[in-house]
Design an enzyme around this catalytic site. Structure first.
Site, mmCIF file in Angstrom:
data_model
loop_
_atom_site.group_PDB
_atom_site.id
_atom_site.type_symbol
_atom_site.label_atom_id
_atom_site.label_comp_id
_atom_site.label_asym_id
_atom_site.label_seq_id
_atom_site.Cartn_x
_atom_site.Cartn_y
_atom_site.Cartn_z
ATOM 1 N N ASP A 100 13.176 -37.910 42.182
ATOM 2 C CA ASP A 100 12.912 -37.410 40.822
ATOM 3 C C ASP A 100 11.419 -37.066 40.698
ATOM 4 O O ASP A 100 10.691 -37.663 39.915
ATOM 5 C CB ASP A 100 13.319 -38.520 39.833
ATOM 6 N N LYS A 102 9.949 -34.187 39.809
ATOM 7 C CA LYS A 102 9.585 -33.271 38.710
ATOM 8 C C LYS A 102 8.396 -32.393 39.092
ATOM 9 O O LYS A 102 7.343 -32.387 38.426
ATOM 10 C CB LYS A 102 9.281 -34.030 37.425
ATOM 11 N N ASP A 105 3.758 -26.939 39.404
ATOM 12 C CA ASP A 105 2.430 -26.465 39.814
ATOM 13 C C ASP A 105 2.606 -25.023 40.292
ATOM 14 O O ASP A 105 3.706 -24.472 40.246
ATOM 15 C CB ASP A 105 1.849 -27.349 40.930
HETATM 16 P P1 BMP Z 1 16.458 -45.888 32.499
HETATM 17 O O1 BMP Z 1 17.983 -45.737 32.659
HETATM 18 O O2 BMP Z 1 15.967 -47.205 32.985
HETATM 19 O O3 BMP Z 1 15.949 -45.528 31.145
HETATM 20 O O4 BMP Z 1 15.806 -44.846 33.544
HETATM 21 C C1 BMP Z 1 15.959 -43.475 33.414
HETATM 22 C C2 BMP Z 1 15.407 -42.764 34.610
HETATM 23 O O5 BMP Z 1 15.656 -41.371 34.466
HETATM 24 C C3 BMP Z 1 13.926 -42.903 34.852
HETATM 25 O O6 BMP Z 1 13.711 -42.884 36.251
HETATM 26 C C4 BMP Z 1 13.326 -41.656 34.249
HETATM 27 O O7 BMP Z 1 12.137 -41.248 34.925
HETATM 28 C C5 BMP Z 1 14.430 -40.647 34.453
HETATM 29 N N1 BMP Z 1 14.517 -39.600 33.410
HETATM 30 C C6 BMP Z 1 14.768 -39.893 32.099
HETATM 31 O O8 BMP Z 1 14.889 -41.045 31.714
HETATM 32 N N2 BMP Z 1 14.893 -38.869 31.199
HETATM 33 C C7 BMP Z 1 14.776 -37.556 31.551
HETATM 34 O O9 BMP Z 1 14.932 -36.695 30.714
HETATM 35 C C8 BMP Z 1 14.517 -37.258 32.891
HETATM 36 C C9 BMP Z 1 14.392 -38.282 33.816
HETATM 37 O O10 BMP Z 1 14.170 -37.999 35.084
#
Ligand code: BMP
EC number: 4.1.1.23
Length: 396
Positions: A100, A102, A105
């Site tokens: 992930d 993202k 650039d």
């Molecule tokens: P969690 O389920 O613990 O909230 O984690 C979500 C994960 O998804 C994190 O790694 C975050 O960087 C990623 N993420 C997100 O939460 N929302 C987005 O819109 C895009 C993401 O990559």
């Protein structure tokens, strides 16, 4: 969009037959085989925890999402490091790795970040993602980098080296002060392949040892002279990267188990465009999301789909896959009430049922809902069952 597109009523097995991207076709087959549309966001902070979690939760998931840059002790060795170990676990349990990262650039920088540098993400992550704010050219640049990488690794170069006695008429042996070269020195120079090419190649390399030879006829301008001390034969042969032998040697981490019922993932790499985010106050507009869909259509061979909060397939021939973070279940026994709050830091959560059945996503991405549970493997199973049930409900 989500309400009308025929993909919403197709099984993953059906979509595996029509998806444009080879990795998406593979992923849909994996989902069908494992009855799973769950991605674990393995947001732990050490390499040991990451590998342990991937091994334990692997059976329940089809995608493992990483943030390699939050892992302490990430081993960057391409053959034996953390990426290679994850790749071995991915083969053992049948899941794809999604870094992930993202990316955002200018194209050139992103190409280097994707393929080179410390982490060499392209080597171990089947999938990565990009924020399209930098514009479409960045997607093209990444697609080119992935195509070049695939071309490069399609053949493994096997180099065998023999060090032979020099043939007298091949070099000027008139220097009486020539020092003997050590065998080790000859071999270390010989280990470099002489040139690259296809289909088997054989060439001779003259091993040159330089000496300080001031004032003699064949002395270089800087006073260094080359004396040829041996002839090295370099034989290169090329083997297709998808041959079983290469697959094994490439990833031989002492854990060669391969998930049964499906072949290994294709070597293709795929990109997800970050089209919408789960965070409160996200600045990605509808125009931005539309631009993501258009860029995806322009690069169907590389863009697998989207990280989004809803299904974005709208044209008849859209075959993209959708993955959605911001997913949480209420605690066991309280599922019926269906309420899940945020995390107090802007993250917003929805249940698998809302995301898959109502919003039309294909894969739910779950992080802390699983990683912070008392028993992550059994919690992952609970999420898998719920998300799969939501998919079956959508079909019905
Ligand atoms: P969690 O389920 O613990 O909230 O984690 C979500 C994960 O998804 C994190 O790694 C975050 O960087 C990623 N993420 C997100 O939460 N929302 C987005 O819109 C895009 C993401 O990559």
């Amino acid at each position: 969009m989500a309400d009308r597109h025929p993909a919403l009523k197709q099984t993953f097995a059906e979509r595996a037959r029509t998806a444009a991207h080879p990795l998406t076709r593979y992923l849909f087959r994996l989902m069908d085989l494992k009855a799973s549309n769950l991605c674990l966001s393995a947001d732990v902070t050490t390499a040991r925890e990451l590998l342990t979690l991937a091994d334990k939760v692997g059976p329940s998931i089809v995608v493992l999402k990483t943030h390699y840059d939050l892992i302490a002790g990430w081993d960057y060795n391409p053959q034996t490091g953390t990426g290679a170990k994850l790749a071995a676990l991915a083969r053992k349990h049948g899941f794809l790795i999604f870094e992930d990262r993202k990316f955002v650039d200018i194209g050139k920088t992103v190409q280097l970040q994707y393929t080179a540098g410390t982490a060499r993400i392209i080597e171990w992550a089947h999938i990565t993602n990009a924020n399209m704010d930098a514009g479409r050219d960045m997607v093209r640049a990444m697609a080119e980098a992935a195509a070049n990488w695939k071309e490069r690794i399609h053949y493994e170069v096997k180099t065998s080296v023999t060090v032979g006695t020099p043939v007298s008429d091949r070099f000027d042996d008139s220097d009486p002060q020539q020092e003997p070269a050590s065998q080790a020195q000859s071999q270390s120079q010989a280990a470099r392949p002489q040139r690259e090419g296809g289909g088997g190649d054989k060439g001779e390399m003259l091993d040159v040892v330089s000496h300080q030879q001031r004032g003699r006829d064949n002395t270089d301008v800087d006073g260094r002279k080359g004396s040829i001390v041996s002839i090295t034969t370099v034989t290169q042969s090329f083997e297709p990267a998808d041959s079983p032998r290469l697959t094994k040697s490439h990833h031989d981490q002492g854990d060669d188990a391969v998930f049964p019922g499906i072949e290994e993932a294709p070597v293709d790499r795929g990109l997800l465009l970050l089209a919408q985010m789960s965070s409160r106050g996200c600045l990605m507009t509808a125009d931005y999301t539309r631009a993501c869909v258009e860029a995806a259509r322009d690069h169907r061979g590389f863009v697998m789909g989207f990280v989004a909060q809803e299904a974005l397939n709208s044209a008849a021939d859209d075959t993209f896959v959708h993955m959605t973070p911001g997913c949480k279940l209420p605690p066991p026994g309280e599922e019926e009430n269906g309420q899940v709050g945020g995390d107090g830091l802007g993250q917003q959560y929805n249940t698998p049922s809302k995301l898959v059945t109502v919003c039309g996503t294909d894969i739910v991405i779950v992080g802390r809902g699983i990683t912070e549970a008392g028993d992550p493997p059994s919690e992952a199973e609970r999420y898998r069952r719920r998300a799969w049930k939501a998919y079956l409900a959508r079909l019905a």
